[in-house]
Design a protein around this motif. Sequence first.
Motif, PDB file in Angstrom:
ATOM      1  N   LYS A 121       0.849  -1.189   0.000  1.00  0.00           N
ATOM      2  CA  LYS A 121       0.000   0.000   0.000  1.00  0.00           C
ATOM      3  C   LYS A 121       0.885   1.240   0.000  1.00  0.00           C
ATOM      4  O   LYS A 121       1.770   1.394   0.848  1.00  0.00           O
ATOM      5  N   VAL A 122       0.643   2.113  -0.975  1.00  0.00           N
ATOM      6  CA  VAL A 122       1.479   3.301  -1.169  1.00  0.00           C
ATOM      7  C   VAL A 122       0.583   4.542  -1.163  1.00  0.00           C
ATOM      8  O   VAL A 122      -0.415   4.590  -1.893  1.00  0.00           O
ATOM      9  N   PRO A 123       0.895   5.561  -0.363  1.00  0.00           N
ATOM     10  CA  PRO A 123       0.072   6.772  -0.389  1.00  0.00           C
ATOM     11  C   PRO A 123       0.243   7.537  -1.697  1.00  0.00           C
ATOM     12  O   PRO A 123       1.313   7.517  -2.306  1.00  0.00           O
ATOM     13  N   VAL A 124      -0.817   8.199  -2.114  1.00  0.00           N
ATOM     14  CA  VAL A 124      -0.740   9.103  -3.261  1.00  0.00           C
ATOM     15  C   VAL A 124       0.243  10.218  -2.914  1.00  0.00           C
ATOM     16  O   VAL A 124       0.324  10.669  -1.760  1.00  0.00           O
ATOM     17  N   GLY A 125       1.014  10.682  -3.912  1.00  0.00           N
ATOM     18  CA  GLY A 125       2.051  11.661  -3.629  1.00  0.00           C
ATOM     19  C   GLY A 125       1.540  13.048  -3.309  1.00  0.00           C
ATOM     20  O   GLY A 125       2.007  13.695  -2.356  1.00  0.00           O
ATOM     21  N   ARG A 126       0.572  13.532  -4.095  1.00  0.00           N
ATOM     22  CA  ARG A 126       0.075  14.905  -3.907  1.00  0.00           C
ATOM     23  C   ARG A 126      -1.414  14.935  -4.223  1.00  0.00           C
ATOM     24  O   ARG A 126      -1.849  14.402  -5.262  1.00  0.00           O
ATOM     25  N   VAL A 127      -2.196  15.562  -3.351  1.00  0.00           N
ATOM     26  CA  VAL A 127      -3.638  15.633  -3.551  1.00  0.00           C
ATOM     27  C   VAL A 127      -4.127  17.080  -3.502  1.00  0.00           C
ATOM     28  O   VAL A 127      -3.538  17.928  -2.825  1.00  0.00           O
ATOM     29  N   GLY A 128      -5.197  17.329  -4.239  1.00  0.00           N
ATOM     30  CA  GLY A 128      -5.893  18.606  -4.200  1.00  0.00           C
ATOM     31  C   GLY A 128      -7.264  18.399  -3.580  1.00  0.00           C
ATOM     32  O   GLY A 128      -8.043  17.568  -4.063  1.00  0.00           O
ATOM     33  N   THR A 151      -3.582  10.718   7.373  1.00  0.00           N
ATOM     34  CA  THR A 151      -3.430   9.394   7.970  1.00  0.00           C
ATOM     35  C   THR A 151      -2.847   8.404   6.971  1.00  0.00           C
ATOM     36  O   THR A 151      -2.042   7.529   7.339  1.00  0.00           O
ATOM     37  N   ALA A 152      -3.227   8.555   5.707  1.00  0.00           N
ATOM     38  CA  ALA A 152      -2.709   7.667   4.663  1.00  0.00           C
ATOM     39  C   ALA A 152      -1.234   7.901   4.394  1.00  0.00           C
ATOM     40  O   ALA A 152      -0.565   7.047   3.810  1.00  0.00           O
ATOM     41  N   GLY A 153      -0.730   9.069   4.779  1.00  0.00           N
ATOM     42  CA  GLY A 153       0.676   9.379   4.564  1.00  0.00           C
ATOM     43  C   GLY A 153       0.943  10.255   3.364  1.00  0.00           C
ATOM     44  O   GLY A 153       2.082  10.356   2.899  1.00  0.00           O
ATOM     45  N   VAL A 154      -0.091  10.929   2.844  1.00  0.00           N
ATOM     46  CA  VAL A 154       0.102  11.846   1.722  1.00  0.00           C
ATOM     47  C   VAL A 154       1.042  12.968   2.154  1.00  0.00           C
ATOM     48  O   VAL A 154       0.816  13.624   3.172  1.00  0.00           O
ATOM     49  N   GLU A 155       2.084  13.184   1.373  1.00  0.00           N
ATOM     50  CA  GLU A 155       3.111  14.146   1.775  1.00  0.00           C
ATOM     51  C   GLU A 155       2.813  15.577   1.349  1.00  0.00           C
ATOM     52  O   GLU A 155       3.308  16.524   1.963  1.00  0.00           O
ATOM     53  N   SER A 156       2.012  15.761   0.287  1.00  0.00           N
ATOM     54  CA  SER A 156       1.762  17.102  -0.233  1.00  0.00           C
ATOM     55  C   SER A 156       0.262  17.304  -0.403  1.00  0.00           C
ATOM     56  O   SER A 156      -0.383  16.600  -1.180  1.00  0.00           O
ATOM     57  N   ILE A 157      -0.288  18.265   0.339  1.00  0.00           N
ATOM     58  CA  ILE A 157      -1.727  18.536   0.336  1.00  0.00           C
ATOM     59  C   ILE A 157      -1.964  19.992  -0.015  1.00  0.00           C
ATOM     60  O   ILE A 157      -1.421  20.895   0.629  1.00  0.00           O
ATOM     61  N   ALA A 158      -2.789  20.217  -1.044  1.00  0.00           N
ATOM     62  CA  ALA A 158      -3.236  21.566  -1.397  1.00  0.00           C
ATOM     63  C   ALA A 158      -4.749  21.613  -1.251  1.00  0.00           C
ATOM     64  O   ALA A 158      -5.436  20.624  -1.531  1.00  0.00           O
ATOM     65  N   LEU A 159      -5.272  22.744  -0.839  1.00  0.00           N
ATOM     66  CA  LEU A 159      -6.720  22.884  -0.623  1.00  0.00           C
ATOM     67  C   LEU A 159      -7.208  24.139  -1.328  1.00  0.00           C
ATOM     68  O   LEU A 159      -6.536  25.174  -1.288  1.00  0.00           O
ATOM     69  N   ALA A 390      -8.960   5.866  -0.119  1.00  0.00           N
ATOM     70  CA  ALA A 390      -9.025   6.725  -1.301  1.00  0.00           C
ATOM     71  C   ALA A 390      -7.693   7.407  -1.570  1.00  0.00           C
ATOM     72  O   ALA A 390      -7.425   7.827  -2.709  1.00  0.00           O
ATOM     73  N   PHE A 391      -6.857   7.524  -0.540  1.00  0.00           N
ATOM     74  CA  PHE A 391      -5.587   8.239  -0.671  1.00  0.00           C
ATOM     75  C   PHE A 391      -4.388   7.297  -0.761  1.00  0.00           C
ATOM     76  O   PHE A 391      -3.251   7.720  -0.634  1.00  0.00           O
ATOM     77  N   THR A 392      -4.667   6.012  -0.967  1.00  0.00           N
ATOM     78  CA  THR A 392      -3.588   5.047  -1.163  1.00  0.00           C
ATOM     79  C   THR A 392      -3.830   4.286  -2.453  1.00  0.00           C
ATOM     80  O   THR A 392      -4.938   4.253  -2.982  1.00  0.00           O
ATOM     81  N   LYS A 393      -2.793   3.693  -2.954  1.00  0.00           N
ATOM     82  CA  LYS A 393      -2.915   2.817  -4.113  1.00  0.00           C
ATOM     83  C   LYS A 393      -2.123   1.555  -3.839  1.00  0.00           C
ATOM     84  O   LYS A 393      -1.259   1.519  -2.950  1.00  0.00           O
ATOM     85  N   SER A 394      -2.435   0.509  -4.583  1.00  0.00           N
ATOM     86  CA  SER A 394      -1.804  -0.786  -4.361  1.00  0.00           C
ATOM     87  C   SER A 394      -0.757  -1.056  -5.430  1.00  0.00           C
ATOM     88  O   SER A 394      -0.949  -0.744  -6.601  1.00  0.00           O
ATOM     89  N   VAL A 395       0.348  -1.638  -5.023  1.00  0.00           N
ATOM     90  CA  VAL A 395       1.407  -2.038  -5.948  1.00  0.00           C
ATOM     91  C   VAL A 395       1.792  -3.480  -5.623  1.00  0.00           C
ATOM     92  O   VAL A 395       2.081  -3.803  -4.464  1.00  0.00           O
ATOM     93  N   HIS A 396       1.776  -4.339  -6.630  1.00  0.00           N
ATOM     94  CA  HIS A 396       2.273  -5.695  -6.434  1.00  0.00           C
ATOM     95  C   HIS A 396       3.788  -5.712  -6.654  1.00  0.00           C
ATOM     96  O   HIS A 396       4.275  -5.220  -7.679  1.00  0.00           O
TER      97      HIS A 396
END
Length: 434
Positions: A121-128, A151-159, A390-396
């Motif tokens: 499980k990997v957090p999305v890098g940047r979210v708006g 909580t998901a670990g997103v490092e960059s948040i813009a609002l 919603a703020f994470t994605k899966s990588v095999h």
Amino acid sequence: MSLIRRIDLRDADATVDYRAAVPRADFDIEAAVPAVHAICEEVRTRGLDAIVEFGERFDGVRVDDIRVAPEAMRAALDQLDPDIRAGLEESIRRLRATCANELEHDAVTDLGPGARVTHRKVPVGRVGLYVPGGLAPLVSSVLMNVVPAQTAGVESIALASPPQKEFGGSVHPTILAACALLGVEEVYAVGGAQAIAMFAYGVGPCRRVDLVTGPGNIWVVTAKRILKGQVGIDSEAGPTEIAILADDTGDASYVAADLISQAEHDPLAASVLVTTSARLAAEVEVELDRQVAATKHTERITTSLGGKQSGIVLVRDLEQGLEVVNAYAAEHLEIHTEDAAGWAARVRNAGAIFVGPHAPVSLGDYCAGSNHVLPTAGCACHSSGLSVRAFTKSVHVIDYSAQALADVAAHVVTLAEAEDLPGHGAAITARVGR
């Protein structure tokens, strides 16, 4: 004359489509596409100039510096009413607790000696994150978007939130205070479709994001639809809605208050009571008349309750009522019945389920610990509300030794040949037997 219509399904047979029997408000995204597409293209090609012009046109205020200064956020927090701050802090505490329990951990599967697949499980890098500010400054939406992202670990948040003429073109101060409370430092006074385009393309001081979340009006929702090939989105959420499943144990004053609470959001909001009790239906109609007359947003609520999207649905028993609410797939579903927990456990389609007389939707809007960004328009039959996921994605991650590859090589080559893809097989045989 009642504020809300009745729909009688007591004699309905198995051929009736319950989803169609309880219609929703007209929310025609397709009709809005040409205008919203033009806005997005202007932002893409003209950048910051287009954003400033659209803000002046749609929000009635010109904002040349769209990024809110950090000191403005700190000042808003310093000036925040202590009771509001306490409410926000408690809501954040509860939401963080539920979000922490939602975190998924890596799953490692060993398929044989030297053959391992890890589901990471990997957090999305940047979210708006988008927070509406039209009919009401939805400060609670700040929490509902930011807390699961953090909580998901997103490092960059813009609002982004619409500029407010009343506050000199800045974002509403309560929203700014919530951002400061949560440690969000990148905030833009941009609303509507232009905000979603800003996030998607990276315009002016705002770098491009990977994912956009948050509720909004039809312009925001349409922009999400248009741009979802350019950027990830959470959902295309339409007008808010509540359904209540009730029998004759329901309290009419509670039911009416909860129907009104959702109607207060928007003239297009849907308030639906599904009940086995004609007596309760009549009592709710009386309560609606009394309570709507005494509330603040009477005109907005009256329009919502009187719209085709709202109604009291009479059903012959709770089994039929359950079929109706599952077909309707409401954003919010309350259960006001005997053995409410038992009936709630049988609900398949709802954004969130509120069990019994002491769990109104308003609790979920603010301090239940649940998230209020939920699927609307029947999408709860296939989609979930906003959460850490919603703020994470899966990588095999595939890690095989030479022997592990050799053990399965023949199967891979056979399947590659079956699909007439000999190059796939060759990539295996090049490694095996050397």
